[in-house]
Design a protein around this motif. Structure first.
Motif, short mmCIF file in Angstrom:
data_model
loop_
_atom_site.label_atom_id
_atom_site.label_comp_id
_atom_site.label_asym_id
_atom_site.label_seq_id
_atom_site.Cartn_x
_atom_site.Cartn_y
_atom_site.Cartn_z
N ARG A 208 12.49 -5.20 -6.09
CA ARG A 208 13.46 -6.01 -5.36
C ARG A 208 14.74 -5.20 -5.13
N ARG A 209 15.59 -5.74 -4.24
CA ARG A 209 16.86 -5.09 -3.94
C ARG A 209 18.01 -5.79 -4.67
N VAL A 210 18.91 -4.99 -5.24
CA VAL A 210 20.07 -5.54 -5.95
C VAL A 210 21.11 -5.98 -4.92
N ILE A 211 21.42 -7.27 -4.92
CA ILE A 211 22.43 -7.82 -4.00
C ILE A 211 23.76 -8.03 -4.71
N GLY A 212 23.69 -8.54 -5.93
CA GLY A 212 24.91 -8.79 -6.68
C GLY A 212 24.78 -8.33 -8.12
N ILE A 213 25.89 -7.89 -8.69
CA ILE A 213 25.94 -7.50 -10.11
C ILE A 213 26.88 -8.46 -10.84
N GLY B 252 0.79 -1.23 0.00
CA GLY B 252 0.00 0.00 0.00
C GLY B 252 0.82 1.27 0.00
N ALA B 253 2.14 1.16 0.21
CA ALA B 253 3.00 2.36 0.22
C ALA B 253 3.13 2.92 -1.20
N ARG B 254 3.30 4.23 -1.28
CA ARG B 254 3.53 4.90 -2.56
C ARG B 254 5.03 5.12 -2.69
N ALA B 255 5.64 4.55 -3.72
CA ALA B 255 7.09 4.64 -3.90
C ALA B 255 7.41 5.43 -5.16
N PHE B 256 8.45 6.27 -5.07
CA PHE B 256 8.86 7.11 -6.20
C PHE B 256 10.19 6.60 -6.75
N PHE B 257 10.32 6.67 -8.07
CA PHE B 257 11.49 6.11 -8.74
C PHE B 257 12.03 7.07 -9.79
N GLU B 258 13.34 6.96 -10.03
CA GLU B 258 13.97 7.68 -11.13
C GLU B 258 14.35 6.66 -12.20
N ARG B 259 14.06 6.99 -13.44
CA ARG B 259 14.40 6.09 -14.54
C ARG B 259 15.91 6.14 -14.78
N ILE B 260 16.52 4.96 -14.92
CA ILE B 260 17.97 4.88 -15.10
C ILE B 260 18.30 3.91 -16.23
N ASP B 261 19.54 4.00 -16.71
CA ASP B 261 20.05 3.04 -17.68
C ASP B 261 20.58 1.81 -16.95
N PRO B 262 20.60 0.66 -17.60
CA PRO B 262 21.09 -0.56 -16.95
C PRO B 262 22.49 -0.42 -16.33
N GLY B 263 23.34 0.35 -16.97
CA GLY B 263 24.70 0.51 -16.47
C GLY B 263 24.80 1.34 -15.19
N GLU B 264 23.70 1.98 -14.79
CA GLU B 264 23.71 2.80 -13.58
C GLU B 264 23.31 2.03 -12.33
N VAL B 265 22.90 0.78 -12.49
CA VAL B 265 22.45 -0.01 -11.34
C VAL B 265 23.63 -0.36 -10.45
N ARG B 266 23.45 -0.21 -9.14
CA ARG B 266 24.49 -0.50 -8.15
C ARG B 266 23.97 -1.45 -7.09
N ARG B 267 24.89 -2.15 -6.42
CA ARG B 267 24.50 -3.01 -5.30
C ARG B 267 23.77 -2.18 -4.24
N GLY B 268 22.73 -2.73 -3.69
CA GLY B 268 21.97 -2.03 -2.67
C GLY B 268 20.80 -1.23 -3.21
N ASP B 269 20.77 -0.99 -4.51
CA ASP B 269 19.64 -0.25 -5.10
C ASP B 269 18.36 -1.07 -4.99
N VAL B 270 17.27 -0.39 -4.72
CA VAL B 270 15.95 -1.01 -4.83
C VAL B 270 15.42 -0.63 -6.21
N VAL B 271 15.15 -1.65 -7.01
CA VAL B 271 14.79 -1.37 -8.41
C VAL B 271 13.42 -1.93 -8.76
N LEU B 272 12.81 -1.26 -9.71
CA LEU B 272 11.58 -1.71 -10.33
C LEU B 272 11.99 -2.37 -11.64
#
Length: 206
Positions: free
Chosen positions: A84-89, A50-70
């Motif tokens: 989900r949360r990024v644990i490993g790249i 039920g929470a409202r979450a806000f996101f910024e659109r990014i390129d695949p190469g910008e993903v980092r460990r610890g990011d919560v991604v859609l």
């Protein structure tokens, strides 16, 4: 005559500048950011149902460990967004024993965000290397998350980095500034329009 025209010019400049600021900010808000309502428990307590979450659109190469991604799921039958949360790249060794911490490249993760302080959630032991260009994802509610741990036979449970649509915003400052810029731009446009109307009504008739 010149004195009368100055307010008109100022009003037109204000209106034009306001319109440009509003249009640019609204376009950036529409294309650079998105928002969703969480409808699952996998990311509880960070993002409860039920929470409202806000996101910024990014390129695949910008993903980092610890990011919560859609990201888009890669199911054959349907493709739906998941949080989900990024644990490993790509290239990371991710492993865990039941009841123990998740380790990445031999280093135990500090995960204060996991539900009830449980980083395992009774999942089976795993020890995988994330393929290049892919991500190992876990939910914060480890006891109630369908994530990379349960599809280890398919490329170590990873998903393609290209499936990421956006990253959760921890700091909403930039989003607020854009919204304020759009608001003030609209106000400036309205001010310029009012100024033009007033000037035309006051213009002497010949």
């Amino acid at each position: 005559m010149m004195g009368r025209r100055r307010p008109q010019r100022a009003g037109r400049i204000l209106g034009t500048a306001g319109l440009a600021a509003a249009a640019g900010s609204i376009a950036l808000l529409g294309t650079g950011y998105t928002a969703v309502t969480v409808n699952g428990d996998a990311m509880d307590p960070t993002y409860p149902r039920g929470a409202r979450a806000f996101f910024e659109r990014i390129d695949p190469g910008e993903v980092r460990r610890g990011d919560v991604v859609l990201h888009r799921t890669e199911d054959r039958d349907e493709s739906r967004p998941a949080l989900r949360r990024v644990i490993g790249i790509g290239g990371d060794n991710v492993r865990q024993s039941p009841g123990g911490p998740v380790t990445v490249n031999g280093e135990p993760l500090s995960e204060p965000y996991v539900k009830d302080g449980d980083p395992s959630g009774m999942a089976p032991a795993y020890d995988v290397v994330v393929p290049e260009g892919r991500l190992f994802l876990l939910g914060d509610h480890r006891a109630n998350s369908n994530d990379s741990r349960f599809s280890l036979d398919a490329r170590s449970g990873s998903v393609a980095a290209t499936t990421v649509q956006a990253r959760a915003l921890d700091d909403h400052t930039g989003l607020r500034l854009l919204a304020l810029t759009a608001l003030f731009g609209l106000l400036g446009t309205m001010g310029g329009l009012v100024s033009e109307i007033v000037w035309r009504r006051r213009r002497p008739v010949r």
